[in-house]
Design a protein around this motif. Structure first.
Motif, PDB file in Angstrom:
ATOM      1  N   LEU A  93       0.681  -1.311   0.115  1.00 22.81           N
ATOM      2  CA  LEU A  93      -0.032  -0.031  -0.096  1.00 22.81           C
ATOM      3  C   LEU A  93       0.995   1.309  -0.140  1.00 22.81           C
ATOM      4  CD1 LEU A  93      -2.928   1.460   0.462  1.00 22.81           C
ATOM      5  CD2 LEU A  93      -2.334   1.171   2.801  1.00 22.81           C
ATOM      6  N   ARG A  94       0.697   2.110  -1.158  1.00 17.20           N
ATOM      7  CA  ARG A  94       1.405   3.300  -1.013  1.00 17.20           C
ATOM      8  C   ARG A  94       0.242   4.454  -0.926  1.00 17.20           C
ATOM      9  NH1 ARG A  94       2.355   7.444  -4.296  1.00 17.20           N
ATOM     10  NH2 ARG A  94       1.247   6.346  -6.090  1.00 17.20           N
ATOM     11  N   VAL A  95       0.471   5.430   0.063  1.00 15.29           N
ATOM     12  CA  VAL A  95      -0.565   6.498   0.516  1.00 15.29           C
ATOM     13  C   VAL A  95       0.276   7.634   0.137  1.00 15.29           C
ATOM     14  CG1 VAL A  95      -2.494   7.491   1.637  1.00 15.29           C
ATOM     15  CG2 VAL A  95      -1.858   4.874   1.792  1.00 15.29           C
ATOM     16  N   THR A  96      -0.073   8.777  -0.368  1.00 10.01           N
ATOM     17  CA  THR A  96       0.476  10.122  -0.299  1.00 10.01           C
ATOM     18  C   THR A  96      -0.261  11.186   0.388  1.00 10.01           C
ATOM     19  OG1 THR A  96      -0.129  10.674  -2.501  1.00 10.01           O
ATOM     20  CG2 THR A  96       2.023   9.661  -2.309  1.00 10.01           C
ATOM     21  N   GLY A  97       0.291  12.148   0.894  1.00 12.65           N
ATOM     22  CA  GLY A  97      -0.455  13.132   1.559  1.00 12.65           C
ATOM     23  C   GLY A  97       0.271  13.363   2.676  1.00 12.65           C
ATOM     24  N   GLN A  98      -0.110  14.502   3.314  1.00  9.38           N
ATOM     25  CA  GLN A  98       0.552  14.979   4.761  1.00  9.38           C
ATOM     26  C   GLN A  98       0.008  14.031   5.916  1.00  9.38           C
ATOM     27  OE1 GLN A  98       3.154  17.499   4.994  1.00  9.38           O
ATOM     28  NE2 GLN A  98       2.942  17.357   2.687  1.00  9.38           N
ATOM     29  N   LEU A  99       0.504  12.957   6.102  1.00  8.50           N
ATOM     30  CA  LEU A  99       0.007  12.050   7.033  1.00  8.50           C
ATOM     31  C   LEU A  99       0.923  11.871   8.052  1.00  8.50           C
ATOM     32  CD1 LEU A  99      -1.173   9.464   4.419  1.00  8.50           C
ATOM     33  CD2 LEU A  99      -2.490  11.035   5.490  1.00  8.50           C
ATOM     34  N   SER A 100       0.577  11.582   9.279  1.00  5.10           N
ATOM     35  CA  SER A 100       1.413  11.489  10.385  1.00  5.10           C
ATOM     36  C   SER A 100       1.705   9.929  10.500  1.00  5.10           C
ATOM     37  CB  SER A 100       0.539  11.666  11.895  1.00  5.10           C
ATOM     38  OG  SER A 100      -0.570  10.796  12.076  1.00  5.10           O
ATOM     39  N   ASP A 101       2.586   9.353  11.230  1.00  4.35           N
ATOM     40  CA  ASP A 101       2.954   7.873  11.372  1.00  4.35           C
ATOM     41  C   ASP A 101       1.601   7.012  11.917  1.00  4.35           C
ATOM     42  OD1 ASP A 101       5.334   8.288  10.387  1.00  4.35           O
ATOM     43  OD2 ASP A 101       6.466   8.297  12.174  1.00  4.35           O
ATOM     44  N   GLU A 102       0.921   7.817  12.909  1.00  5.84           N
ATOM     45  CA  GLU A 102      -0.282   7.160  13.272  1.00  5.84           C
ATOM     46  C   GLU A 102      -1.380   7.036  12.265  1.00  5.84           C
ATOM     47  OE1 GLU A 102      -3.673   8.721  16.057  1.00  5.84           O
ATOM     48  OE2 GLU A 102      -1.631   8.807  16.968  1.00  5.84           O
ATOM     49  N   GLN A 103      -1.519   8.116  11.261  1.00  6.84           N
ATOM     50  CA  GLN A 103      -2.551   7.841  10.268  1.00  6.84           C
ATOM     51  C   GLN A 103      -2.120   6.915   9.483  1.00  6.84           C
ATOM     52  OE1 GLN A 103      -2.381  12.177   9.096  1.00  6.84           O
ATOM     53  NE2 GLN A 103      -4.387  12.645   9.888  1.00  6.84           N
ATOM     54  N   ARG A 104      -0.684   6.720   8.981  1.00  2.84           N
ATOM     55  CA  ARG A 104      -0.331   5.647   7.967  1.00  2.84           C
ATOM     56  C   ARG A 104      -0.531   4.323   8.707  1.00  2.84           C
ATOM     57  NH1 ARG A 104       2.318   7.482   3.807  1.00  2.84           N
ATOM     58  NH2 ARG A 104       3.339   9.715   3.922  1.00  2.84           N
ATOM     59  N   ALA A 105      -0.327   4.130   9.894  1.00  2.00           N
ATOM     60  CA  ALA A 105      -0.556   2.853  10.627  1.00  2.00           C
ATOM     61  C   ALA A 105      -2.040   2.672  10.653  1.00  2.00           C
ATOM     62  CB  ALA A 105       0.004   3.005  11.958  1.00  2.00           C
ATOM     63  N   SER A 106      -2.857   3.468  10.640  1.00  2.00           N
ATOM     64  CA  SER A 106      -4.290   3.418  10.720  1.00  2.00           C
ATOM     65  C   SER A 106      -4.846   2.801   9.452  1.00  2.00           C
ATOM     66  CB  SER A 106      -4.955   4.751  11.270  1.00  2.00           C
ATOM     67  OG  SER A 106      -6.171   4.847  11.006  1.00  2.00           O
ATOM     68  N   LEU A 107      -4.335   3.425   8.463  1.00  2.00           N
ATOM     69  CA  LEU A 107      -4.597   3.376   7.112  1.00  2.00           C
ATOM     70  C   LEU A 107      -4.063   1.704   6.505  1.00  2.00           C
ATOM     71  CD1 LEU A 107      -3.881   6.603   5.262  1.00  2.00           C
ATOM     72  CD2 LEU A 107      -6.250   5.839   5.878  1.00  2.00           C
TER      73      LEU A 107
END
Length: 132
Positions: A93-107
């Motif tokens: 999974l590759r997700v771009t955007g201004q994301l925190s580590d917590e948001q990335r883990a959640s996704l």
């Protein structure tokens, strides 16, 4: 809902898959006797997982206000042991955007819980085939 697959002509291996108003050519690869005129059934199975993960992540991000810009899911198949009952799918999974580590883990967590991932790994599927 019904899904229909019908042979496209009387020669070759190409078929047309119809889902609602959508039509997709399906075929097998040349090494399997086809002409590669469309994705194979295995390709569609694997693609369904990738699409489900991408859509699940997007809807979750929108619902939670997570600023996702782009989503890419890549699924790689290892079917070398399929006849032994093991079919391996590796997804990234590759997700771009201004994301925190917590948001990335959640996704990432949500991607692992998409409905098709769960269907493929947690549900017993029963199939009946009848000749009409």
């Amino acid at each position: 809902m019904s899904i229909t697959v019908r042979r496209d002509g009387t020669t070759g291996t190409r078929h047309i898959l119809k889902v609602r108003a959508h039509e997709i050519a399906v075929d097998t690869s040349p090494d399997a006797g086809g002409t590669d005129a469309g994705p194979s059934p295995h390709d569609l199975y694997d693609s369904a997982l990738a699409a489900c993960k991408a859509l699940t992540v997007l809807v979750y991000a929108q619902h939670k206000g997570i600023p996702v810009e782009d989503i890419e899911v890549v699924v790689n198949r290892d079917d070398s042991e399929e006849r032994k009952g093991v079919y391996k799918l590796d997804s990234t999974l590759r997700v771009t955007g201004q994301l925190s580590d917590e948001q990335r883990a959640s996704l990432l967590r949500v991607a692992g819980k998409c409905p098709l991932h769960r269907l493929m790994t947690e549900v017993k599927t029963e199939i009946e085939t009848r000749l009409v």
